[in-house]
Design a protein around this motif. Structure first.
Motif, mmCIF file in Angstrom:
data_model
loop_
_atom_site.group_PDB
_atom_site.id
_atom_site.type_symbol
_atom_site.label_atom_id
_atom_site.label_comp_id
_atom_site.label_asym_id
_atom_site.label_seq_id
_atom_site.Cartn_x
_atom_site.Cartn_y
_atom_site.Cartn_z
ATOM 1 N N ARG A 343 -20.167 -21.709 -37.136
ATOM 2 C CA ARG A 343 -19.460 -21.784 -36.085
ATOM 3 C C ARG A 343 -18.806 -20.146 -35.588
ATOM 4 O O ARG A 343 -18.697 -20.296 -33.704
ATOM 5 C CB ARG A 343 -18.062 -22.466 -36.340
ATOM 6 C CG ARG A 343 -16.704 -22.386 -35.399
ATOM 7 C CD ARG A 343 -15.483 -23.144 -36.156
ATOM 8 N NE ARG A 343 -14.225 -22.927 -35.416
ATOM 9 C CZ ARG A 343 -13.614 -21.946 -34.979
ATOM 10 N NH1 ARG A 343 -13.246 -20.995 -35.365
ATOM 11 N NH2 ARG A 343 -12.509 -22.061 -34.060
ATOM 12 N N GLU A 344 -19.374 -19.390 -36.061
ATOM 13 C CA GLU A 344 -19.245 -17.905 -35.512
ATOM 14 C C GLU A 344 -20.169 -17.614 -34.704
ATOM 15 O O GLU A 344 -19.675 -16.704 -33.704
ATOM 16 C CB GLU A 344 -18.835 -16.790 -36.913
ATOM 17 C CG GLU A 344 -17.399 -16.711 -38.085
ATOM 18 C CD GLU A 344 -17.736 -18.345 -38.342
ATOM 19 O OE1 GLU A 344 -19.014 -19.130 -38.855
ATOM 20 O OE2 GLU A 344 -16.482 -18.997 -38.711
ATOM 21 N N GLU A 345 -21.004 -17.626 -34.899
ATOM 22 C CA GLU A 345 -22.193 -17.680 -34.009
ATOM 23 C C GLU A 345 -21.945 -18.234 -32.830
ATOM 24 O O GLU A 345 -23.146 -17.074 -31.586
ATOM 25 C CB GLU A 345 -23.549 -17.617 -34.676
ATOM 26 C CG GLU A 345 -24.197 -17.107 -35.967
ATOM 27 C CD GLU A 345 -25.053 -17.083 -36.445
ATOM 28 O OE1 GLU A 345 -26.473 -17.421 -35.640
ATOM 29 O OE2 GLU A 345 -25.617 -17.066 -37.185
ATOM 30 N N LEU A 347 -19.372 -18.471 -31.457
ATOM 31 C CA LEU A 347 -18.449 -17.919 -31.046
ATOM 32 C C LEU A 347 -18.390 -16.894 -30.084
ATOM 33 O O LEU A 347 -18.012 -16.384 -29.413
ATOM 34 C CB LEU A 347 -17.298 -18.119 -31.731
ATOM 35 C CG LEU A 347 -16.015 -19.214 -31.417
ATOM 36 C CD1 LEU A 347 -15.242 -18.331 -33.228
ATOM 37 C CD2 LEU A 347 -15.319 -19.399 -30.693
ATOM 38 N N GLU A 351 -18.067 -18.478 -25.957
ATOM 39 C CA GLU A 351 -16.722 -18.602 -26.979
ATOM 40 C C GLU A 351 -16.139 -19.930 -26.125
ATOM 41 O O GLU A 351 -15.752 -21.611 -27.113
ATOM 42 C CB GLU A 351 -15.602 -17.887 -26.777
ATOM 43 C CG GLU A 351 -15.700 -17.979 -25.780
ATOM 44 C CD GLU A 351 -14.184 -16.336 -25.876
ATOM 45 O OE1 GLU A 351 -13.498 -16.602 -24.605
ATOM 46 O OE2 GLU A 351 -13.324 -16.355 -26.942
#
Length: 603
Positions: A343-345, A347, A351
Motif C-alpha cells: 500500500r505504501e508504494e 501511495l 495517492e
C-alpha cells in the motif's frame, strides 16, 4: 401497458391525436409486443396482471380466470386482441360479429363531466376477420362472442365460432321470439347471454327464453355518465335477481374506479366489462379492481421467509465490513499479494489511485447495504405474507447477483474473499427458495378511488421504475467499461495519469481496479432489479413498508456514493450527473408516492 407508462409517457401526446389514430396506435403497438418472442413475458413483467385463483368465476362449463372483462367497444377492429389477452382480463367481449365487415367509424363522445362514451354502432370486423384474429391471438381466456344478424346468419356465425373457448351473446332486439328454436340450436354449442340496456330491463320479458339462456348482460346507457350507469346497473340487477333468479349477471360500463366495481359485485354481478372509462382511467384498472377485492382476504404466514431474511442480513453485514475497509486500509493483504505491491508504494506512486479504489469500494459497500435492507424487507413483509411477486423479485435479483461472480474471471483477478462470501450466502438462499416454492398469493390494495393520492402515486411509481431501470443500466455500463477500457475520461482526469503509465508501473493494478468495478457493476444490476421489480409489482396502496423500504434502503447507496466523491475530491459534474438524476428520481418517488403507499385518502 401499466398506468405509470400510460399516464406519464403516452397519454399526454395521445390526447393530441384523433381518437381513432391514438386507439389504433396503442392497440397495434400492444399486439406487436405480444407477438414478439418473449413479448408476453415482457408485458407480464411490466404490468404484473395476475389474478388470484379465488377470483375465478365458473359458470356452467366455462371458467373465467377473472371477474373483470373488456367490452368490445374498446377494440371493435380487434387490432389489439392479442395484447389485451395478457392484461389480466377474465373475459374479452368480441363483436358485434356480423357476417360482413363494416368500416363505418363513429367518433367517441365526451360527456359534460369528462367521461368518454363509446359508440354502440360503428366498425365491425366481420366474421372472416374475427376468425383470423382469433387464430392469431390464441386467447388465454374465454371470449364473449356478440352475435348479430338474421336467423340464418346467427346460425352460421355461431357454428363458425364453435371451436373457440367462450360463450355467445345476443342483443335482445335481435332475438326472433317467433322462432326461438334458433336459440335452442345455438345453445347446443355454447351458453347464451342476452344483452339488454340497463334502463330497459324492466320493459323486456325473458321468461319464454330462460330455458335457453344462461345470463343477462346489462349494457350501459349511452349518454349517461359512470355514476348514472352504476345506479341503473344496481337497480337492474336487483330486478333480475327477483324476476329471473336463475340467470347469471354481467354488466358493461359503470366502472371508473375500484369502488364502483366492488359495488357491482356486492349487488350480484358475476362479471363486469370495462367500457369507455377504461380509456380514461388507464390499463391498470383491472389490476386495481382485483387488488381491492383481495384487500379483505385473510393472509397466513408462509414458511421460508427467515432464510431469505438471513440472506439479506449477511449481505448487509458484508456491506458494512466493506464500508469500514474502504474508510481505513482500502486495499487488503491479498490485494497486495496479487499486485506484489504494498500500500505504501502505491501511495508514493500516486495517492489518487488509492483514493480512486476507495471510491469504487465505498460505492460497492453502500450498494450492498442497500441491497441487504431491501432483501430483508421483501422477506419480512412480502414473502412472509405469501406474496409471489416478492419471492420472484428476490430470486431474480439473487441469481443475477450470484452469476455476477463470473464477471471477475473476465477481469483477470478473482479474489477468494468474494468466493467465500457467496459460499456463505448460497445455503440461506437455497433453503429459502425451496421452502417458498408453493407461495402464490396476489397483492391487495386499499385504493378505491381515482383521487389525488392515486394520481400522485402513479407519478411516484414512474420515478421508482425509472430509478430501478437506471440502476440496472448503470450497472451494465460500469461492468462493460471494466471489461474494456476500465477507466472513463473523467477517471483519468482525476487520477492525473494515463492508463498506459499505470500499467507500466504495475501490470496487475488495473486488473484489481477492474475487479472492483465488476463487483460494483454486478451489485448495481442486482439492487437495480430489486428496486425495479418492487416498483413494478409491489406498488399497492397501504404498502407502508414499501415506502420505508425505498427510503431506508436507498439512503446507504446514495450517501456512500455521493459522500465518497466529496471525500476524495472527485466532484466532476458530468461524472456525478447520473447520481444527481438518480437522486432526483429517488426523492421524487418518495414525495409523490407517500400518501398513496401509506394508504391515506384511499376510500
Amino acid at each position: 401497458m401499466p398506468d405509470w407508462s400510460y399516464h406519464v409517457i403516452f397519454k399526454p401526446f395521445l390526447s393530441k391525436w384523433s381518437p381513432e389514430v391514438s386507439r389504433e396506435f396503442i392497440h397495434q403497438s400492444m399486439n406487436r409486443i405480444a407477438s414478439l418472442p418473449g413479448g408476453q413475458h415482457l408485458i407480464h413483467f411490466l404490468g404484473r396482471e395476475e389474478v388470484s385463483d379465488e377470483l375465478m368465476v365458473k359458470i356452467e362449463d366455462i371458467t373465467f380466470p377473472g371477474c373483470v372483462g373488456l367490452s368490445s367497444k374498446i377494440d371493435p377492429r380487434l387490432t389489439g386482441l392479442k395484447g389485451f389477452s395478457h392484461l389480466g382480463f377474465g373475459c374479452i367481449e368480441i363483436g358485434p360479429i356480423t357476417k360482413e365487415p363494416s368500416e363505418e367509424y363513429t367518433k367517441p363522445t365526451r360527456l359534460q363531466n369528462g367521461n368518454i362514451a363509446l359508440p354502440e354502432q360503428g366498425e365491425r370486423a366481420g366474421l372472416a376477420k374475427t376468425l383470423q384474429r382469433l387464430e392469431d391471438s390464441k386467447l388465454v381466456q374465454p371470449a364473449m362472442f356478440q352475435l348479430s344478424g338474421t336467423n340464418v346468419e346467427l346460425i352460421e356465425i355461431a357454428r363458425a365460432l364453435k371451436p373457440y373457448n367462450g360463450v355467445y351473446e345476443i342483443d335482445y332486439n335481435e332475438i326472433d321470439f317467433t322462432n326461438i328454436d334458433i336459440l335452442r340450436s345455438i345453445r347446443e354449442w355454447k351458453s347464451i347471454y342476452v344483452r339488454v340496456p340497463g334502463n330497459q330491463i324492466e320493459k323486456v320479458d325473458l321468461h319464454s327464453i330462460i330455458p335457453y339462456i344462461t345470463g343477462v348482460v346489462i349494457d350501459e346507457v349511452q349518454g349517461l355518465d359512470t355514476l348514472a350507469n352504476l345506479a341503473i346497473h344496481k337497480e337492474a340487477m336487483t330486478y333480475c335477481q327477483n324476476e329471473y333468479p336463475s340467470l347469471r349477471l354481467a354488466t358493461v360500463g359503470g366502472v371508473k374506479e375500484p369502488d364502483n366495481a366492488i359495488q357491482l359485485f356486492n349487488h350480484g354481478a358475476d362479471l363486469l366489462f370495462l367500457s369507455g372509462e377504461y380509456v380514461e382511467v388507464g390499463p391498470g384498472l383491472p389490476k386495481r379492481i382485483y387488488e381491492a377485492i383481495n384487500d379483505s382476504a385473510f393472509q397466513e404466514e408462509s414458511r421460508g421467509w427467515k432464510d431469505y431474511f438471513l440472506f439479506g442480513l449477511f449481505i448487509m453485514i458484508g456491506g458494512l465490513i466493506a464500508l469500514v475497509l474502504s474508510l481505513t486500509s482500502i486495499v487488503l493483504p491479498y490485494d497486495e499479494s496479487f499486485m506484489q505491491l504494498p500500500r505504501e508504494e502505491l501511495l508514493l506512486f500516486n495517492e489518487r489511485l488509492l483514493w480512486f479504489m476507495a471510491h469504487d469500494r465505498m460505492t460497492l459497500a453502500g450498494t450492498m447495504i442497500s441491497g441487504g435492507i431491501v432483501y430483508m424487507t421483501l422477506s419480512y413483509y412480502g414473502v412472509k405474507n405469501g406474496l409471489l411477486w416478492a419471492k420472484q423479485a428476490i430470486d431474480i435479483a439473487a441469481i443475477i447477483g450470484f452469476l455476477g461472480i463470473l464477471l471477475f474471471i473476465g477481469y483477470g483477478y478473482f479474489d477468494w474473499l468474494h468466493l467465500l462470501f457467496w459460499i456463505v450466502l448460497l445455503p440461506f438462499y437455497l433453503r429459502g427458495y425451496v421452502k417458498t416454492k408453493g407461495i402464490k398469493r396476489t397483492p391487495k390494495s386499499r385504493n378505491r378511488r381515482n383521487n389525488l393520492a392515486w394520481r400522485k402515486g402513479v407519478m411516484g411509481q414512474f420515478c421508482f421504475v425509472m430509478l430501478g431501470f437506471s440502476f440496472v443500466l448503470g450497472g451494465v455500463i460500469i461492468s462493460g467499461i471494466g471489461v474494456t477500457g476500465v477507466f472513463v475520461p473523467t477517471d483519468l482526469q482525476y487520477i492525473c495519469m494515463p492508463a498506459d503509465l499505470i500499467h507500466s508501473f504495475n501490470d496487475r493494478l488495473i486488473s484489481v481496479i477492474a475487479h472492483d468495478r465488476a463487483g460494483f457493476g454486478g451489485a448495481m444490476i442486482s439492487v437495480g432489479l430489486l428496486v425495479l421489480m418492487s416498483a413494478l409489482w409491489g406498488f399497492q396502496s397501504g404498502n407502508t413498508w414499501l415506502w420505508w423500504m425505498f427510503l431506508i434502503g436507498g439512503l446507504p447507496a446514495f450517501v456512500a456514493g455521493i459522500y465518497v466523491h466529496i471525500m476524495i475530491g472527485y466532484t466532476t459534474f458530468i461524472h456525478l450527473l447520473p447520481a444527481y438524476i438518480a437522486l432526483a428520481l429517488f426523492f421524487g418517488g418518495l414525495y409523490f408516492s407517500k400518501s398513496y403507499l401509506m394508504g391515506k385518502y384511499s376510500y
